[in-house]
Design a protein around this motif. Structure first.
Motif, PDB file in Angstrom:
ATOM      1  N   GLN A 171       0.817  -1.254   0.114  1.00 57.83           N
ATOM      2  CA  GLN A 171      -0.079   0.024   0.193  1.00 57.83           C
ATOM      3  C   GLN A 171       0.805   1.283   0.075  1.00 57.83           C
ATOM      4  N   TYR A 172       2.296   1.078   0.149  1.00 58.12           N
ATOM      5  CA  TYR A 172       3.074   2.235   0.266  1.00 58.12           C
ATOM      6  C   TYR A 172       3.401   2.804  -1.121  1.00 58.12           C
ATOM      7  N   ALA A 173       3.558   3.989  -1.288  1.00 56.07           N
ATOM      8  CA  ALA A 173       4.007   4.669  -2.613  1.00 56.07           C
ATOM      9  C   ALA A 173       5.397   4.521  -2.961  1.00 56.07           C
ATOM     10  N   TRP A 174       6.178   4.165  -2.328  1.00 57.25           N
ATOM     11  CA  TRP A 174       7.867   4.167  -2.595  1.00 57.25           C
ATOM     12  C   TRP A 174       8.183   4.941  -3.378  1.00 57.25           C
ATOM     13  N   PRO A 175       8.212   6.623  -3.037  1.00 56.10           N
ATOM     14  CA  PRO A 175       8.964   7.405  -3.687  1.00 56.10           C
ATOM     15  C   PRO A 175      10.391   7.150  -3.787  1.00 56.10           C
ATOM     16  N   GLY A 176      11.126   6.387  -2.971  1.00 61.57           N
ATOM     17  CA  GLY A 176      12.568   6.014  -3.098  1.00 61.57           C
ATOM     18  C   GLY A 176      12.847   4.613  -4.033  1.00 61.57           C
ATOM     19  N   ASN A 177      11.711   4.261  -4.442  1.00 64.81           N
ATOM     20  CA  ASN A 177      11.674   2.896  -5.450  1.00 64.81           C
ATOM     21  C   ASN A 177      12.744   1.757  -4.805  1.00 64.81           C
ATOM     22  N   VAL A 178      13.158   1.166  -5.672  1.00 68.15           N
ATOM     23  CA  VAL A 178      13.875  -0.307  -5.229  1.00 68.15           C
ATOM     24  C   VAL A 178      15.001   0.350  -4.424  1.00 68.15           C
ATOM     25  N   ARG A 179      15.821   1.285  -4.366  1.00 69.86           N
ATOM     26  CA  ARG A 179      16.814   1.531  -3.288  1.00 69.86           C
ATOM     27  C   ARG A 179      16.272   2.060  -1.996  1.00 69.86           C
ATOM     28  N   GLU A 180      15.100   2.405  -1.768  1.00 72.60           N
ATOM     29  CA  GLU A 180      14.423   2.777  -0.551  1.00 72.60           C
ATOM     30  C   GLU A 180      14.009   1.217   0.061  1.00 72.60           C
ATOM     31  N   LEU A 181      13.448   0.389  -0.674  1.00 75.63           N
ATOM     32  CA  LEU A 181      13.159  -0.862  -0.329  1.00 75.63           C
ATOM     33  C   LEU A 181      14.349  -1.806  -0.021  1.00 75.63           C
ATOM     34  N   CYS A 182      15.646  -1.491  -0.543  1.00 72.11           N
ATOM     35  CA  CYS A 182      16.634  -2.089  -0.174  1.00 72.11           C
ATOM     36  C   CYS A 182      17.263  -1.525   1.258  1.00 72.11           C
ATOM     37  N   ASN A 183      17.276  -0.354   1.397  1.00 74.66           N
ATOM     38  CA  ASN A 183      17.575   0.115   2.388  1.00 74.66           C
ATOM     39  C   ASN A 183      16.762  -0.364   3.750  1.00 74.66           C
ATOM     40  N   LEU A 184      15.510  -0.202   3.474  1.00 72.12           N
ATOM     41  CA  LEU A 184      14.632  -0.639   4.570  1.00 72.12           C
ATOM     42  C   LEU A 184      14.764  -2.159   4.979  1.00 72.12           C
ATOM     43  N   VAL A 185      14.830  -3.021   3.987  1.00 76.63           N
ATOM     44  CA  VAL A 185      15.178  -4.431   4.419  1.00 76.63           C
ATOM     45  C   VAL A 185      16.427  -4.475   5.289  1.00 76.63           C
TER      46      VAL A 185
END
Length: 472
Positions: free
Chosen positions: A341-355
């Motif tokens: 449900q999140y918009a992910w403005p930082g895209n895949v880089r943001e997901l990588c950092n979150l993980v």
């Protein structure tokens, strides 16, 4: 003691000291060794091996033979001025695909760039199998386009938002191309001041300007025979665009302060997050340069456009974390729903950092929606908290009778009387602790259970000294 992950073989003490220091700075755990066999670590434990000044070519080849086929996954760094480096980097060498060169004096930026390039090959697997992670239609299309353009020298313009993986596209194209055994050189045109960019691209002669204490190669020379990646090309100044266009048209350039014309053979891949057609209309980007660069445009989708790839992306990041000794991150269904449900403005880089962040915070156990940083939770965290509260009530049902009796006892006035203020405070503290336990220490959710404003609860936590009960 930290586990050794980088073997350094270098007889030159000054060079050895500089590379060990740089590796420590970049987060590696290097070990000096005089021989590839003289280490207690298995070759499979090394993240890379550096082989520098060790004698003649026969000795160097003996060292590489000690790596063996079992360590074919290990990238190798060479001192670029070694007499035998050219032989081992040649296309006919079995090591060519996993070799990077280092120039001395060593710079952290250079070492980091070489390591990124080598690890890009490892993460991508074998050359014939290099592909972007993702099974969605947009990512299948990206992989198909990479396969189509890689064999040719056509210029590629990679478009897309920040964090979508534009540099990885460029690296993958290079690794799938006939130029794979030559250098891949990247430069961020937006990160270098306009007055220095010309020198960075074309190099300079000694004395060309204040601070030019020696002759220096530019990125075009460093990438000779290979691929030059011009990141954030949309941030390049107009005067610099004119100079770049000339080089792309004539395939010749001069170093700053020099008069010798040099020919260049490089493939150009450019990238930007900007709308270049709009920039052309605004007079900020040259139209002729745009058409020179965008022979083959390739647009990277934003993460919100292929959210079905979240599980496989998380799995890929878990594998990378495992190589660094971190535990895999496991998400509950509620947490995955929240991420969808999140918009992910930082895209895949943001997901990588979150993980990675969650792998550090929660090395074991499952990540619930309530464990996610607040901006990622959405309504899913509230639903999980409410479900946890209901479960807690159901589990407490068998003890309801005794609990009710305890409450009745608590309301009886003792024979000697009591301090009503302290008594009510004890009851309030007990209920606040229960709410925090049920919600995992999340103040906002505990306040909802207690039907009070979050700020009110924060004041009570401060009043009763309960801040240590909060979630990390």
């Amino acid at each position: 003691m930290s586990k050794v992950d980088f073997l350094v073989i270098e007889s030159d003490e000054a060079r050895a000291e500089s590379i060990v220091s740089a590796l420590h700075f970049l987060g590696y755990h290097p070990q000096r060794g005089g021989d590839c066999a003289a280490t207690d670590e298995s070759t499979h434990a090394w993240r890379a091996v550096y082989v520098g000044t060790i004698g003649d070519t026969a000795e160097a080849e003996r060292q590489f033979a000690l790596l063996g086929d079992a360590a074919s996954h290990v990238p190798v760094l060479l001192a670029s001025d070694s007499e035998w480096a050219a032989r081992l980097c040649a296309a006919s060498s079995p090591f060519a695909a996993r070799v990077g060169r280092l120039e001395f004096p060593l710079r952290y930026e250079q070492l980091a760039e070489v390591m990124r390039s080598l690890y890009a090959r490892l993460l991508g697997g074998r050359r014939g199998d290099l592909r972007f992670v993702g099974e969605s239609a947009p990512m299948r299309r990206v992989n198909a386009l990479i396969r189509q353009v890689a064999p040719f020298d056509s210029s590629v313009l990679v478009l897309g938002e920040s964090g979508t993986g534009k540099e990885m596209v460029a690296r993958t194209i290079h690794e799938c191309s006939p130029r794979r055994d030559k250098p891949f050189v990247a430069i961020n045109c937006g990160a270098i001041p306009a007055e220095l960019l010309e020198s960075e691209l074309f190099g300079h002669e000694k004395g060309a300007f204040t601070g030019a204490i020696s002759t220096r190669k530019g990125r075009f020379e460093m990438a000779e025979g290979g691929t030059l990646f011009l990141d954030e090309i949309g941030d390049m100044s107009l005067p610099m665009q004119v100079k770049l266009l000339r080089v792309l048209q004539e395939r010749m350039f001069e170093r700053v302060g020099g008069n010798k014309t040099q020919r260049c053979d490089v493939r150009i891949i450019a990238a930007t997050h900007r709308n270049l057609e709009q920039a052309i209309a605004n007079g900020q980007f040259r139209e002729d340069l745009f058409y020179r660069l965008s022979v083959f445009p390739l647009e990277m989708p934003a993460l919100r456009e292929h959210l079905d790839d979240l599980p496989v992306l998380i799995g890929e990041f878990n594998q990378r974390l495992a190589r660094r000794g971190l535990s895999a991150v496991r998400f509950s269904n509620g947490a995955l729903n929240a991420l969808h449900q999140y918009a992910w403005p930082g895209n895949v880089r943001e997901l990588c950092n979150l993980v990675e962040r969650l792998a550090i915070l929660y090395p074991h156990g499952e990540i619930r929606a309530a464990d996610l940083p607040e901006k990622y939770r959405g309504r899913q965290a509230v639903e999980e908290v409410q479900g946890a509260s209901l479960l807690a009530l159901m589990e407490a049902a068998p003890a309801a009778a005794s609990a009710e009796a305890a409450v009745n006892d608590a309301t009886l006035l003792p024979e000697g009387g009591l301090d009503l203020k302290d008594h009510l405070a004890d009851i309030e503290v007990g209920l606040i602790r229960q709410a925090l336990d049920v919600t995992g220490g999340v103040v906002a959710h505990a306040a909802k259970l207690l039907h009070m404003q979050r700020t009110t609860l924060v004041e009570k936590l401060r009043k009763y000294g309960l801040q240590n009960s909060l979630a990390a």
